[in-house]
Design an enzyme around this catalytic site. Structure first.
Site, PDB file in Angstrom:
ATOM      1  CG  HIS A 296      61.225  38.924  16.427  1.00 13.10           C
ATOM      2  ND1 HIS A 296      60.024  40.109  15.948  1.00 13.10           N
ATOM      3  CD2 HIS A 296      59.966  38.447  16.391  1.00 13.10           C
ATOM      4  CE1 HIS A 296      58.909  39.829  16.205  1.00 13.10           C
ATOM      5  NE2 HIS A 296      58.835  39.228  16.419  1.00 13.10           N
TER       6      HIS A 296
ATOM      7  CE  LYS B 288      49.568  37.489  14.993  1.00  9.07           C
ATOM      8  NZ  LYS B 288      50.610  37.771  15.052  1.00  9.07           N
TER       9      LYS B 288
ATOM     10  NE  ARG C 133      56.393  35.770  22.253  1.00  5.73           N
ATOM     11  CZ  ARG C 133      55.769  36.577  21.964  1.00  5.73           C
ATOM     12  NH1 ARG C 133      56.023  37.759  21.577  1.00  5.73           N
ATOM     13  NH2 ARG C 133      55.250  35.997  20.506  1.00  5.73           N
TER      14      ARG C 133
ATOM     15  CB  SER D  54      55.666  43.008  17.663  1.00  2.97           C
ATOM     16  OG  SER D  54      56.411  42.316  17.086  1.00  2.97           O
TER      17      SER D  54
HETATM   18  P1  ADP Z   1      53.522  35.815  14.260  1.00  3.33           P
HETATM   19  O1  ADP Z   1      52.584  36.180  13.608  1.00  3.33           O
HETATM   20  O2  ADP Z   1      54.004  34.899  13.682  1.00  3.33           O
HETATM   21  O3  ADP Z   1      52.968  35.056  16.039  1.00  3.33           O
HETATM   22  P2  ADP Z   1      55.436  37.191  15.493  1.00  3.33           P
HETATM   23  O4  ADP Z   1      56.334  38.089  14.322  1.00  3.33           O
HETATM   24  O5  ADP Z   1      55.045  37.811  16.279  1.00  3.33           O
HETATM   25  O6  ADP Z   1      54.810  36.489  14.768  1.00  3.33           O
HETATM   26  O7  ADP Z   1      56.633  36.527  15.912  1.00  3.33           O
HETATM   27  C1  ADP Z   1      57.063  35.490  15.195  1.00  3.33           C
HETATM   28  C2  ADP Z   1      57.650  34.863  15.980  1.00  3.33           C
HETATM   29  O8  ADP Z   1      58.847  35.206  17.129  1.00  3.33           O
HETATM   30  C3  ADP Z   1      56.481  33.914  16.818  1.00  3.33           C
HETATM   31  O9  ADP Z   1      57.079  32.025  17.274  1.00  3.33           O
HETATM   32  C4  ADP Z   1      56.987  34.401  18.293  1.00  3.33           C
HETATM   33  O10 ADP Z   1      56.215  33.660  19.214  1.00  3.33           O
HETATM   34  C5  ADP Z   1      58.520  34.431  18.497  1.00  3.33           C
HETATM   35  N1  ADP Z   1      58.848  35.637  19.150  1.00  3.33           N
HETATM   36  C6  ADP Z   1      58.217  36.855  19.237  1.00  3.33           C
HETATM   37  N2  ADP Z   1      59.194  38.030  19.970  1.00  3.33           N
HETATM   38  C7  ADP Z   1      59.800  36.925  21.090  1.00  3.33           C
HETATM   39  C8  ADP Z   1      60.221  37.040  22.262  1.00  3.33           C
HETATM   40  N3  ADP Z   1      61.011  38.255  22.863  1.00  3.33           N
HETATM   41  N4  ADP Z   1      60.659  36.300  22.361  1.00  3.33           N
HETATM   42  C9  ADP Z   1      60.732  34.814  22.350  1.00  3.33           C
HETATM   43  N5  ADP Z   1      60.350  34.213  20.801  1.00  3.33           N
HETATM   44  C10 ADP Z   1      59.409  35.069  20.412  1.00  3.33           C
END
Ligand code: ADP
Length: 162
Positions: free
Chosen positions: A18, A42, A92, A130
């Site tokens: 992030h 979630k 990803r 996460s």
């Molecule tokens: P959500 O619940 O909206 O998916 P997240 O907190 O899991 O929220 O992720 C927020 C954004 O960050 C999403 O677009 C996710 O694909 C991106 N993201 C999370 N981890 C990574 C990573 N390691 N590399 C690139 N993008 C990431």
């Protein structure tokens, strides 16, 4: 033109993946807003307040002008309310594509004036999720390569209690 972008997510917890997207995204817009979703569906490990505090600690050193804002509404309504014209999302490999593509397409149909822009994290940070950080910590694994030291400590102490 003052371009405002939002980077929405659950950030449960914020990872180095992030923060890499935040760093790259901040360079693309004049004002970056990290939107932290309540996302009760979630069942997050951390409360909204805890997630916001962790994101704030991470963005501070990147750029103190980045705002961290909670949101409970539909993403495009939140985007419109803060005057954003760009939604930033991280992508990803192939796993995220289907979901992200569908969401971006539907958001485009709901509001054509707000564009979704996808960013890639540094190769080494791409696999970080996460969900997996929490899973690794629950089984006593090392998570220090994936999150900041403060976040790692918070996740570890939460795992001790469950
Ligand atoms: P959500 O619940 O909206 O998916 P997240 O907190 O899991 O929220 O992720 C927020 C954004 O960050 C999403 O677009 C996710 O694909 C991106 N993201 C999370 N981890 C990574 C990573 N390691 N590399 C690139 N993008 C990431």
């Amino acid at each position: 033109m003052h371009r405002i972008g939002i980077y929405p997510g659950t950030f449960d917890p914020v990872t180095l993946g992030h923060s890499d997207i935040i760093r790259r995204g901040a360079r693309l817009v004049d004002q970056l807003i990290v939107g932290v979703s309540t996302n009760p569906s979630k069942s997050p490990m951390f409360t909204l307040e805890e997630r916001i505090a962790m994101v704030e600690a991470v963005v501070g050193p990147i750029d103190p002008s980045i705002r961290v804002v909670p949101f409970h509404s539909l993403l495009i309504h939140f985007a419109r309310a803060v005057g954003a014209s760009v939604i930033l999302r991280g992508l990803r490999a192939v796993a995220d594509f289907e979901y992200e593509f569908q969401m971006a397409s539907m958001n485009l149909q709901l509001m054509d004036t707000i564009q979704t822009v996808f960013l890639m994290a540094d190769t080494a940070l791409q696999p970080i999720a996460s969900r997996l950080v929490k899973e690794i910590a629950l089984f006593g694994g090392e998570i220090d390569k994936f999150v900041s030291p403060d976040v790692a400590a918070a996740v570890r102490s939460r795992c001790d209690r469950v």
